[in-house]
Design a protein around this motif. Structure first.
Motif, PDB file in Angstrom:
ATOM      1  N   UNK A 126       0.546  -0.895  -0.486  1.00 50.03           N
ATOM      2  CA  UNK A 126       0.307   0.220  -0.214  1.00 50.03           C
ATOM      3  C   UNK A 126       0.935   1.034  -0.289  1.00 50.03           C
ATOM      4  N   UNK A 127       1.769   1.175   0.134  1.00 49.00           N
ATOM      5  CA  UNK A 127       2.909   2.362   0.599  1.00 49.00           C
ATOM      6  C   UNK A 127       3.184   2.878  -1.381  1.00 49.00           C
ATOM      7  N   UNK A 128       2.873   4.453  -1.528  1.00 47.07           N
ATOM      8  CA  UNK A 128       3.289   4.953  -2.555  1.00 47.07           C
ATOM      9  C   UNK A 128       3.888   6.577  -1.928  1.00 47.07           C
ATOM     10  N   UNK A 129       3.976   6.858  -3.346  1.00 49.65           N
ATOM     11  CA  UNK A 129       4.922   8.632  -2.745  1.00 49.65           C
ATOM     12  C   UNK A 129       3.527   9.598  -2.748  1.00 49.65           C
ATOM     13  N   UNK A 130       1.747   8.835  -2.387  1.00 51.73           N
ATOM     14  CA  UNK A 130       0.646   9.591  -2.283  1.00 51.73           C
ATOM     15  C   UNK A 130       0.477   8.755  -1.470  1.00 51.73           C
ATOM     16  N   UNK A 131       0.509   8.271  -0.737  1.00 50.24           N
ATOM     17  CA  UNK A 131      -0.689   7.340   0.605  1.00 50.24           C
ATOM     18  C   UNK A 131       0.253   7.513   1.786  1.00 50.24           C
ATOM     19  N   UNK A 132       0.137   7.888   2.505  1.00 55.28           N
ATOM     20  CA  UNK A 132       0.507   6.945   4.273  1.00 55.28           C
ATOM     21  C   UNK A 132      -0.186   5.928   4.726  1.00 55.28           C
ATOM     22  N   UNK A 133       0.908   5.317   5.454  1.00 54.80           N
ATOM     23  CA  UNK A 133       0.033   4.447   5.835  1.00 54.80           C
ATOM     24  C   UNK A 133      -0.266   4.578   7.437  1.00 54.80           C
ATOM     25  N   UNK A 134      -1.142   4.045   8.608  1.00 53.44           N
ATOM     26  CA  UNK A 134      -0.805   3.707   9.493  1.00 53.44           C
ATOM     27  C   UNK A 134      -1.553   2.409  10.176  1.00 53.44           C
ATOM     28  N   UNK A 135      -0.696   2.082  11.868  1.00 59.82           N
ATOM     29  CA  UNK A 135      -0.821   0.652  11.575  1.00 59.82           C
ATOM     30  C   UNK A 135      -1.321   0.972  13.172  1.00 59.82           C
ATOM     31  N   UNK A 136      -2.301   0.337  14.220  1.00 57.47           N
ATOM     32  CA  UNK A 136      -2.624   0.303  15.809  1.00 57.47           C
ATOM     33  C   UNK A 136      -2.755  -0.766  16.174  1.00 57.47           C
ATOM     34  N   UNK A 137      -2.819  -0.860  16.943  1.00 58.89           N
ATOM     35  CA  UNK A 137      -2.671  -2.247  17.952  1.00 58.89           C
ATOM     36  C   UNK A 137      -3.640  -1.359  19.398  1.00 58.89           C
ATOM     37  N   UNK A 138      -4.260  -2.637  20.104  1.00 60.03           N
ATOM     38  CA  UNK A 138      -5.323  -2.663  20.980  1.00 60.03           C
ATOM     39  C   UNK A 138      -4.123  -1.596  22.486  1.00 60.03           C
ATOM     40  N   UNK A 139      -4.256  -0.818  22.649  1.00 63.38           N
ATOM     41  CA  UNK A 139      -3.194  -0.436  24.018  1.00 63.38           C
ATOM     42  C   UNK A 139      -3.522  -1.423  24.685  1.00 63.38           C
ATOM     43  N   UNK A 140      -2.306  -1.581  25.153  1.00 61.24           N
ATOM     44  CA  UNK A 140      -1.793  -3.127  26.270  1.00 61.24           C
ATOM     45  C   UNK A 140      -2.594  -2.698  27.730  1.00 61.24           C
ATOM     46  N   UNK A 141      -2.616  -1.241  28.445  1.00 61.94           N
ATOM     47  CA  UNK A 141      -3.596  -1.641  29.392  1.00 61.94           C
ATOM     48  C   UNK A 141      -4.457  -1.857  30.054  1.00 61.94           C
ATOM     49  N   UNK A 142      -5.608  -1.703  27.567  1.00 61.34           N
ATOM     50  CA  UNK A 142      -6.710  -1.532  27.687  1.00 61.34           C
ATOM     51  C   UNK A 142      -6.997  -3.433  27.944  1.00 61.34           C
ATOM     52  N   UNK A 143      -6.082  -3.658  27.269  1.00 62.15           N
ATOM     53  CA  UNK A 143      -6.088  -5.580  26.982  1.00 62.15           C
ATOM     54  C   UNK A 143      -7.228  -6.379  28.234  1.00 62.15           C
ATOM     55  N   UNK A 144      -6.954  -6.010  29.136  1.00 65.77           N
ATOM     56  CA  UNK A 144      -7.992  -6.322  30.946  1.00 65.77           C
ATOM     57  C   UNK A 144      -9.317  -5.741  30.270  1.00 65.77           C
ATOM     58  N   UNK A 145      -9.373  -4.884  29.966  1.00 71.62           N
ATOM     59  CA  UNK A 145     -11.242  -5.250  29.550  1.00 71.62           C
ATOM     60  C   UNK A 145     -11.833  -5.651  28.514  1.00 71.62           C
ATOM     61  N   UNK A 146     -10.880  -6.280  27.348  1.00 70.13           N
ATOM     62  CA  UNK A 146     -11.657  -6.655  26.387  1.00 70.13           C
ATOM     63  C   UNK A 146     -11.501  -8.214  26.190  1.00 70.13           C
ATOM     64  N   UNK A 147      -9.879  -8.884  27.096  1.00 69.59           N
ATOM     65  CA  UNK A 147      -9.902 -10.530  28.141  1.00 69.59           C
ATOM     66  C   UNK A 147     -11.908 -10.088  29.464  1.00 69.59           C
ATOM     67  N   UNK A 148     -11.870  -9.627  29.428  1.00 70.25           N
ATOM     68  CA  UNK A 148     -13.728  -9.632  30.437  1.00 70.25           C
ATOM     69  C   UNK A 148     -14.519  -9.715  29.120  1.00 70.25           C
ATOM     70  N   UNK A 149     -14.327  -8.900  28.348  1.00 69.74           N
ATOM     71  CA  UNK A 149     -15.328  -8.218  27.419  1.00 69.74           C
ATOM     72  C   UNK A 149     -15.583 -10.055  26.964  1.00 69.74           C
TER      73      UNK A 149
END
Length: 225
Positions: A126-149
């Motif tokens: 997806x990389x090109x001079x005309x684009x930018x790519x950003x990637x995220x993960x769930x903040x590790x501090x919030x993972x317990x909330x996801x595990x609880x769900x």
């Protein structure tokens, strides 16, 4: 997400529902054509992606492996506390009188951007001079909330008919450089490690998903310099 059963339909919210956020929501539909029609209103969803989503085994998904990515023009910058991943699980419960009610669990999880070469290499196409790519993960501090769900959803197993649905919403916020008018984005999700990024929506114009006032609030002009 390690959930009790695969989702049973794919669903995209109407454009007005995205007034405050760009959301990539789906549930796996029995009829692929119906899914395509519902999702087409807010962008182009590749048919191959719908098939891959349908094959997901939610019981084996690892919350820590979840990744969200957005490909956009360099003039658009994504950041801030308004950038979150909403995860929900819902089920239908039949009442004694024959009616049904919906029970839903939901968490809005902050995201942490990943900039390592190893992470970015998976989206090199997806990389090109005309684009930018950003990637995220769930903040590790919030993972317990996801595990609880997840644990609460697993607790539903054997207590109902087993029909339930997963919803994922990627809410975007940030700023745009002055003079930048192209706000087209492509969103992708990765569910497992290792695993591929599945395109959810291609070439969606944010200006078509929210009002001009909401767009200005979520994406004001970037500070000078």
């Amino acid at each position: 997400m390690d959930l009790p059963t695969p989702p049973d339909r794919v669903e995209r919210p109407p454009a007005r529902q995205t007034a405050s956020a760009l959301r990539a929501l789906w549930r796996v539909l029995p009829a692929l054509a119906m899914a395509s029609a519902m999702l087409a209103a807010c962008g182009s969803v590749p048919v191959t992606s719908l098939w891959k989503l349908r094959k997901l085994n939610l019981e084996t998904l690892d919350p820590a492996a979840l990744r969200a990515a957005v490909v956009h023009r360099p003039g658009l910058q994504l950041h801030g506390q308004g950038l979150v991943l909403t995860v929900s699980v819902s089920r239908k419960l039949r009442q004694p009188n024959g009616s049904t009610v919906t029970e839903q669990l939901e968490e809005k999880l902050p995201l942490q951007e990943l900039r390592s070469t190893a992470e970015r290499s998976l989206l090199a196409e997806y990389d090109s001079p005309q684009t930018s790519t950003q990637i995220w993960r769930v903040d590790p501090a919030a993972l317990p909330r996801l595990q609880a769900l997840r644990a609460r959803a697993l607790g539903w197993k054997g207590t109902d008919g087993g029909q339930r649905a997963l919803g994922l919403g990627l809410e975007l916020a940030g700023c745009q450089q002055k003079g930048a008018h192209n706000r087209t984005v492509t969103t992708l999700i990765r569910f497992t490690e290792p695993g591929e990024y599945i395109p959810i929506v291609r070439n969606m114009d944010l200006a078509e998903t929210m009002s001009a006032a909401d767009l200005k609030q979520r994406f004001p002009d970037c500070p000078a310099g």
